[in-house]
Design a protein around this motif. Structure first.
Motif, PDB file in Angstrom:
ATOM      1  N   HIS A   2       0.858  -1.190   0.000  1.00  0.00           N
ATOM      2  CA  HIS A   2       0.000   0.000   0.000  1.00  0.00           C
ATOM      3  C   HIS A   2       0.896   1.243   0.000  1.00  0.00           C
ATOM      4  O   HIS A   2       1.687   1.441   0.932  1.00  0.00           O
ATOM      5  CB  HIS A   2      -0.912   0.004   1.224  1.00  0.00           C
ATOM      6  N   ILE A   3       0.781   2.045  -1.054  1.00  0.00           N
ATOM      7  CA  ILE A   3       1.642   3.210  -1.253  1.00  0.00           C
ATOM      8  C   ILE A   3       0.798   4.477  -1.239  1.00  0.00           C
ATOM      9  O   ILE A   3      -0.149   4.604  -2.029  1.00  0.00           O
ATOM     10  CB  ILE A   3       2.378   3.141  -2.614  1.00  0.00           C
ATOM     11  N   CYS A  51       3.428  11.294   5.031  1.00  0.00           N
ATOM     12  CA  CYS A  51       4.279  10.755   6.095  1.00  0.00           C
ATOM     13  C   CYS A  51       3.435  10.237   7.252  1.00  0.00           C
ATOM     14  O   CYS A  51       3.746   9.188   7.834  1.00  0.00           O
ATOM     15  CB  CYS A  51       5.267  11.813   6.566  1.00  0.00           C
ATOM     16  N   ARG A  52       2.370  10.933   7.580  1.00  0.00           N
ATOM     17  CA  ARG A  52       1.467  10.441   8.637  1.00  0.00           C
ATOM     18  C   ARG A  52       0.837   9.116   8.232  1.00  0.00           C
ATOM     19  O   ARG A  52       0.602   8.250   9.081  1.00  0.00           O
ATOM     20  CB  ARG A  52       0.390  11.475   8.934  1.00  0.00           C
ATOM     21  N   GLN A  53       0.555   8.942   6.947  1.00  0.00           N
ATOM     22  CA  GLN A  53       0.002   7.676   6.467  1.00  0.00           C
ATOM     23  C   GLN A  53       0.978   6.534   6.751  1.00  0.00           C
ATOM     24  O   GLN A  53       0.567   5.451   7.159  1.00  0.00           O
ATOM     25  CB  GLN A  53      -0.297   7.751   4.962  1.00  0.00           C
ATOM     26  N   ALA A  59      -0.319   3.317   5.286  1.00  0.00           N
ATOM     27  CA  ALA A  59       0.460   3.026   4.085  1.00  0.00           C
ATOM     28  C   ALA A  59       1.751   2.347   4.514  1.00  0.00           C
ATOM     29  O   ALA A  59       2.294   2.645   5.578  1.00  0.00           O
ATOM     30  CB  ALA A  59       0.772   4.304   3.313  1.00  0.00           C
ATOM     31  N   ASP A  60       2.219   1.447   3.657  1.00  0.00           N
ATOM     32  CA  ASP A  60       3.503   0.797   3.934  1.00  0.00           C
ATOM     33  C   ASP A  60       4.660   1.760   3.674  1.00  0.00           C
ATOM     34  O   ASP A  60       5.638   1.781   4.418  1.00  0.00           O
ATOM     35  CB  ASP A  60       3.671  -0.442   3.051  1.00  0.00           C
ATOM     36  N   ARG A  61       4.525   2.530   2.591  1.00  0.00           N
ATOM     37  CA  ARG A  61       5.527   3.520   2.214  1.00  0.00           C
ATOM     38  C   ARG A  61       4.838   4.663   1.491  1.00  0.00           C
ATOM     39  O   ARG A  61       3.665   4.562   1.147  1.00  0.00           O
ATOM     40  CB  ARG A  61       6.595   2.916   1.299  1.00  0.00           C
ATOM     41  N   VAL A 104      10.054   6.718   2.734  1.00  0.00           N
ATOM     42  CA  VAL A 104       9.487   7.692   1.805  1.00  0.00           C
ATOM     43  C   VAL A 104      10.493   7.913   0.681  1.00  0.00           C
ATOM     44  O   VAL A 104      11.679   8.119   0.933  1.00  0.00           O
ATOM     45  CB  VAL A 104       9.162   9.037   2.499  1.00  0.00           C
ATOM     46  N   LEU A 105      10.001   7.848  -0.549  1.00  0.00           N
ATOM     47  CA  LEU A 105      10.808   8.126  -1.731  1.00  0.00           C
ATOM     48  C   LEU A 105      10.429   9.508  -2.241  1.00  0.00           C
ATOM     49  O   LEU A 105       9.248   9.797  -2.421  1.00  0.00           O
ATOM     50  CB  LEU A 105      10.526   7.086  -2.815  1.00  0.00           C
TER      51      LEU A 105
END
Length: 150
Positions: A2-3, A51-53, A59-61, A104-105
């Motif tokens: 999950h992104i 980022c909070r996700q 979210a995984d990332r 995070v990318l």
């Protein structure tokens, strides 16, 4: 995986392409970007949101797309528990995951061509964290976030 993904006004086209690419490769994508056109959008609130996700496990990332990505990387890395990697090539992408366990990318749409961006995302998603001495360093970074300076 999950992104969560977002972008500012500079990253709209690349973000749209990556949303499609991620979906085509079996990922669950949460597109959190505002619907923007020519309107300028400030990126810090967008960075906080994705980022909070990641931090709350929704979210995984996360992926953030800006113009250069510089400001977005700075903003994301101000958030405790986030390790954002600004990646412009495959080497830095592998290091951001293998050594730094980036969650995070950050991509610069004015710097990275769309085809390379897809390769970067694929590398980032497929590269595992190697742990070992790198975990010790992540522990030291976490101590810095808590206010320790040594």
């Amino acid at each position: 995986m999950h992104i969560a993904i977002t972008c500012d006004h500079n990253g709209v086209a690349l973000k749209a392409r990556l949303v499609a690419w991620l979906g085509d490769h079996g990922h669950d994508v949460d597109d959190r970007a505002p619907h923007v056109g020519a309107e300028v959008v400030d990126y810090p609130p967008l960075c906080i949101d994705v980022c909070r996700q990641v931090l709350d496990g929704s979210a995984d990332r996360a992926i953030v797309v800006g113009g250069s990505g510089q400001g977005e990387a700075i903003a994301c890395n101000k958030i405790r528990g986030i390790r954002a990697g600004l990646c412009q090539d495959l080497f830095s992408t592998r290091i951001s995951r293998a050594n730094n366990d980036s969650n995070v990318l950050v991509l610069g749409a004015k710097i990275v061509a769309p085809e390379l961006a897809e390769q970067i995302v694929a590398t980032w998603l497929d590269t595992p964290f190697t742990g070992g001495l790198h975990q010790r360093r992540l522990d030291q970074i976490a101590a810095l976030e808590r206010g320790a300076d040594s």
